[in-house]
Design a protein around this motif. Structure first.
Motif, mmCIF file in Angstrom:
data_model
loop_
_atom_site.group_PDB
_atom_site.id
_atom_site.type_symbol
_atom_site.label_atom_id
_atom_site.label_comp_id
_atom_site.label_asym_id
_atom_site.label_seq_id
_atom_site.Cartn_x
_atom_site.Cartn_y
_atom_site.Cartn_z
ATOM 1 N N ARG A 38 0.560 -1.419 -0.112
ATOM 2 C CA ARG A 38 -0.002 0.120 0.646
ATOM 3 C C ARG A 38 0.692 1.263 -0.347
ATOM 4 N NH1 ARG A 38 -3.245 -3.066 3.564
ATOM 5 N NH2 ARG A 38 -5.511 -2.986 2.228
ATOM 6 N N LEU A 39 1.938 1.588 0.217
ATOM 7 C CA LEU A 39 2.708 2.623 0.963
ATOM 8 C C LEU A 39 3.854 2.745 -0.662
ATOM 9 C CD1 LEU A 39 5.421 2.384 4.386
ATOM 10 C CD2 LEU A 39 3.011 4.552 3.199
ATOM 11 N N LEU A 40 4.153 2.085 -1.203
ATOM 12 C CA LEU A 40 4.834 1.696 -2.086
ATOM 13 C C LEU A 40 3.759 2.233 -3.415
ATOM 14 C CD1 LEU A 40 6.845 -1.461 -2.210
ATOM 15 C CD2 LEU A 40 7.327 1.481 -2.265
ATOM 16 N N LEU A 41 2.359 2.520 -3.415
ATOM 17 C CA LEU A 41 1.304 2.157 -4.398
ATOM 18 C C LEU A 41 0.878 4.222 -3.822
ATOM 19 C CD1 LEU A 41 -0.520 -1.344 -4.484
ATOM 20 C CD2 LEU A 41 0.681 0.112 -6.782
ATOM 21 N N SER A 42 1.059 4.278 -3.407
ATOM 22 C CA SER A 42 0.960 5.722 -2.263
ATOM 23 C C SER A 42 1.291 6.594 -3.211
ATOM 24 C CB SER A 42 0.358 5.610 -0.992
ATOM 25 O OG SER A 42 0.728 7.344 -0.642
ATOM 26 N N GLU A 43 0.425 7.779 -3.663
ATOM 27 C CA GLU A 43 0.500 8.692 -3.836
ATOM 28 C C GLU A 43 1.344 10.513 -2.698
ATOM 29 O OE1 GLU A 43 1.431 9.735 -7.321
ATOM 30 O OE2 GLU A 43 0.070 7.546 -7.746
ATOM 31 N N ASP A 44 1.247 9.702 -1.745
ATOM 32 C CA ASP A 44 1.661 10.406 -0.674
ATOM 33 C C ASP A 44 3.315 9.540 -0.473
ATOM 34 O OD1 ASP A 44 -0.339 11.656 0.097
ATOM 35 O OD2 ASP A 44 -1.001 10.628 1.247
ATOM 36 N N PHE A 45 3.514 8.407 -1.127
ATOM 37 C CA PHE A 45 4.659 7.855 -0.412
ATOM 38 C C PHE A 45 5.830 8.539 -1.202
ATOM 39 C CE2 PHE A 45 7.445 4.169 -0.373
ATOM 40 C CZ PHE A 45 8.283 4.661 0.785
ATOM 41 N N ALA A 46 5.140 8.281 -2.974
ATOM 42 C CA ALA A 46 5.770 8.953 -4.004
ATOM 43 C C ALA A 46 5.919 10.596 -3.657
ATOM 44 C CB ALA A 46 5.127 8.829 -5.361
ATOM 45 N N ALA A 47 5.065 11.396 -3.155
ATOM 46 C CA ALA A 47 5.228 12.600 -2.737
ATOM 47 C C ALA A 47 6.701 12.620 -2.415
ATOM 48 C CB ALA A 47 4.264 13.524 -3.013
ATOM 49 N N LEU A 48 6.523 11.959 -1.135
ATOM 50 C CA LEU A 48 7.857 12.247 0.262
ATOM 51 C C LEU A 48 9.527 11.855 -0.414
ATOM 52 C CD1 LEU A 48 8.211 11.959 3.361
ATOM 53 C CD2 LEU A 48 8.070 9.796 3.502
ATOM 54 N N GLY A 49 9.269 11.276 -1.263
ATOM 55 C CA GLY A 49 10.630 10.486 -1.914
ATOM 56 C C GLY A 49 11.087 12.294 -2.663
ATOM 57 N N VAL A 50 9.821 12.602 -3.556
ATOM 58 C CA VAL A 50 10.385 14.064 -4.104
ATOM 59 C C VAL A 50 10.426 15.098 -3.249
ATOM 60 C CG1 VAL A 50 9.359 15.688 -5.438
ATOM 61 C CG2 VAL A 50 8.850 13.627 -6.361
ATOM 62 N N HIS A 51 9.555 14.836 -2.328
ATOM 63 C CA HIS A 51 10.202 16.568 -0.909
ATOM 64 C C HIS A 51 11.633 15.866 -0.411
ATOM 65 C CE1 HIS A 51 9.242 18.701 2.103
ATOM 66 N NE2 HIS A 51 9.316 18.122 2.496
ATOM 67 N N LEU A 52 11.651 15.753 -0.471
ATOM 68 C CA LEU A 52 13.437 14.694 0.661
ATOM 69 C C LEU A 52 14.408 14.848 -0.156
ATOM 70 C CD1 LEU A 52 13.017 11.310 2.864
ATOM 71 C CD2 LEU A 52 12.603 14.167 3.617
ATOM 72 N N GLU A 53 14.534 14.965 -1.440
ATOM 73 C CA GLU A 53 15.471 15.187 -2.766
ATOM 74 C C GLU A 53 15.323 16.436 -2.389
ATOM 75 O OE1 GLU A 53 17.240 13.846 -4.990
ATOM 76 O OE2 GLU A 53 17.335 12.007 -3.561
ATOM 77 N N ALA A 54 14.183 17.013 -2.640
ATOM 78 C CA ALA A 54 14.467 19.074 -2.461
ATOM 79 C C ALA A 54 14.841 19.749 -1.134
ATOM 80 C CB ALA A 54 12.948 19.479 -2.748
ATOM 81 N N ASP A 55 14.322 18.543 0.055
ATOM 82 C CA ASP A 55 14.640 19.463 1.313
ATOM 83 C C ASP A 55 16.025 19.259 2.013
ATOM 84 O OD1 ASP A 55 13.399 20.206 4.009
ATOM 85 O OD2 ASP A 55 14.947 18.548 4.443
ATOM 86 N N ARG A 56 17.654 18.313 0.762
ATOM 87 C CA ARG A 56 18.795 18.876 1.373
ATOM 88 C C ARG A 56 18.986 19.895 1.155
ATOM 89 N NH1 ARG A 56 21.313 13.861 -2.811
ATOM 90 N NH2 ARG A 56 20.299 15.253 -4.534
#
Length: 262
Positions: A98-116
């Motif tokens: 469920r986590l891997l299919l979630s758009e929220d989880f995908a957004a978290l990955g993008v956000h962590l890339e930008a946050d660095r």
């Protein structure tokens, strides 16, 4: 996260979510025919170990809320402990899928890339991650910005213990005490003593106990966290957001103060 999502999008084929075995006391598990009626679910025999593996093809699912995942949850809940075995990870993999299919989880990955690229600091501190929301909360409730930031942490985060709040914010004891006293003087929170909570202020409403090492929390927060609950498929999940923390604050604020009430 991005790599896992890319592999999922490439169509890895059916993934094992749990396995079944017969038990001489409890007998064989219930029939899987209602599950395999869905094209996403297959059951394969493992003659070497005398068990059957339940697999799910992510490409055949409509998303993390696909009804077949709920049917698999229900099936797993109905088994005796000796009738099933976890996936190769050692865990029931339904919640992970469920986590891997979630758009929220995908957004978290993008956000962590930008946050660095941002200055170092804790996103759990609203003054860093959502300063505009701290200002809005302070204005709406007539609070100082420290008290507003503390309220947002209590409203959204699963583990805002006193120790962690001081770590996230960098507040010295006097500043933390002042923010706590200001917020405690409002009806936005209640002061109480609760086992293992690690804090004295709580958002009003039902309280959800959770077995150690997980901390108990306000029941309303469960809707903000990934698939938490008492079901077997989610029992291994820590109470952490699977969504960018700024978005978590925004959602918690929208639930507490709907736009029509502002």
């Amino acid at each position: 996260m991005a790599r896992l999502r890319a592999e999922l999008a490439a169509g890895p084929g059916p993934l094992r979510v749990f396995s079944l075995q017969s038990n001489y006391l409890m007998g064989a598990p219930p029939s899987t025919a209602p599950l395999t009626a869905h094209p996403a679910v297959t059951v394969t025999d493992d003659e070497t170990y005398a068990m059957r593996h339940v697999r799910v093809d992510p490409a055949q699912l409509a998303g993390p809320d696909d009804p077949v995942l709920r049917a698999l949850d229900d099936y797993l809940e109905g088994l005796y402990p000796s009738q099933w075995l976890p996936a190769p990870s050692g865990l029931p993999a339904l919640a992970d899928l469920r986590l891997l299919l979630s758009e929220d989880f995908a957004a978290l990955g993008v956000h962590l890339e930008a946050d660095r690229d941002l200055p170092a600091g804790w996103e759990q501190h609203p003054a860093r991650s959502v300063p505009h929301l701290v200002e809005r909360c302070a204005r709406h409730h007539g609070l100082g910005e420290d008290a507003a930031a503390l309220y947002l942490m209590l409203l959204a985060l699963p583990d805002p213990t006193d120790r962690r709040v001081k770590e996230w914010t960098g507040w010295k004891p006097a500043r933390f005490k002042a923010a706590t006293a200001e917020l405690a003087a409002t009806p936005l929170v209640v002061r109480a003593s609760r086992d293992r909570a690690g804090r004295a202020l709580f958002v009003p409403g039902p309280w959800q106990e959770r077995p150690a090492p997980n901390l108990p929390l306000e029941a309303a927060k469960l809707a903000l966290l990934p698939a938490l609950g008492s079901r077997r498929a989610a029992g291994h999940l820590a109470a952490v957001p699977a969504v960018p923390v700024p978005l978590l604050f925004e959602r918690a604020w929208d639930r507490a103060v709907p736009p029509a009430a502002r």
